[in-house]
Scaffold this motif. Structure first.
Motif, short mmCIF file in Angstrom:
data_model
loop_
_atom_site.label_atom_id
_atom_site.label_comp_id
_atom_site.label_asym_id
_atom_site.label_seq_id
_atom_site.Cartn_x
_atom_site.Cartn_y
_atom_site.Cartn_z
N GLN A 210 0.88 -1.16 0.00
CA GLN A 210 0.00 0.00 0.00
C GLN A 210 0.92 1.22 0.00
O GLN A 210 1.80 1.34 0.87
N LEU B 134 1.56 5.50 -0.46
CA LEU B 134 1.09 6.89 -0.49
C LEU B 134 1.96 7.63 -1.48
O LEU B 134 3.18 7.70 -1.29
N THR C 260 -1.50 -1.17 -4.27
CA THR C 260 -2.53 -0.14 -4.14
C THR C 260 -1.83 1.18 -3.91
O THR C 260 -0.98 1.29 -3.02
N HIS D 291 -2.41 5.19 -3.05
CA HIS D 291 -3.31 6.24 -2.57
C HIS D 291 -2.72 7.58 -2.98
O HIS D 291 -1.51 7.79 -2.89
N TYR E 173 -4.37 7.19 5.88
CA TYR E 173 -4.07 5.94 5.17
C TYR E 173 -3.11 5.10 6.00
O TYR E 173 -1.98 4.82 5.61
#
Length: 192
Positions: A3, A5, A30, A32, A71
């Motif tokens: 994940q 950022l 993923t 963000h 997040y």
């Protein structure tokens, strides 16, 4: 899978930044995309930098740190140019992150804390002929990449043969698809 950022550059959260995020996500990750400009984008670097100066880098970094709380599942930070500042701040002050990816900028390893977090891998991507980075950021990144002593925590520097500051943003004139492909491949290798 990771994940991530990803903090945008001074033009804002452009379609090109969104496209880069999709390319990174194609590796099963993923991404963000916190909007540090709160919906505003700019067509020229001059306009984007003027907005950045009006808002202030401290506020941009604060917005980035606030995004890390939003997040919490993210374990990797990434930033493009201006976005490297909040990425470095979070990497140096928030223990949850395992990697930091800096594109089109580099900061001192002690920019926000006395020492770089030893558990945070660092990957830097710079255009070797970019007038925004070649005199300060590139020598800085060369120095800390060369001094990385921990094999489990490398500071990897990748140089790209272009003057395009935003070569990874398909919505800009700097865009270079082949170099972006190579950069994304290297990011995927780090994330593996």
């Amino acid at each position: 899978m990771s994940q991530i950022l990803l903090f945008h550059h001074a033009l804002g959260l452009t379609d090109g930044v969104r496209a880069l995020a999709e390319r990174i996500e194609a590796g099963g990750h993923t991404v963000h995309l916190p909007d540090l400009y709160q919906g505003t984008t700019f067509a020229t670097v001059e306009e984007g930098v003027a907005h950045l100066q009006q808002v202030g880098m401290d506020e941009i970094v604060s917005r980035g740190i606030a995004a890390t709380a939003e997040y919490r599942q993210a374990s990797v930070l990434a930033g493009i140019s201006m976005g490297v500042c909040p990425a470095f701040k979070a990497a140096q002050t928030v223990p949850a992150f395992r990697a930091c990816i800096a594109m089109s900028a580099a900061l001192p390893l002690n920019a926000y804390a006395p020492l770089w977090m030893p558990h945070v891998a660092l990957q830097v991507h710079l255009a070797s002929e970019d007038p925004w980075v070649k005199d300060e950021d590139l020598p800085l990144a060369l120095s800390y990449a060369a001094s990385a002593e921990e094999p489990d925590n490398p500071a990897d520097l990748f140089e790209y043969d272009t003057a395009g500051h935003l070569f990874m943003d398909s919505s800009t004139d700097d865009y270079d698809e082949a170099l972006t492909d190579l950069m994304v491949q290297r990011i995927h290798e780090l994330l593996r």
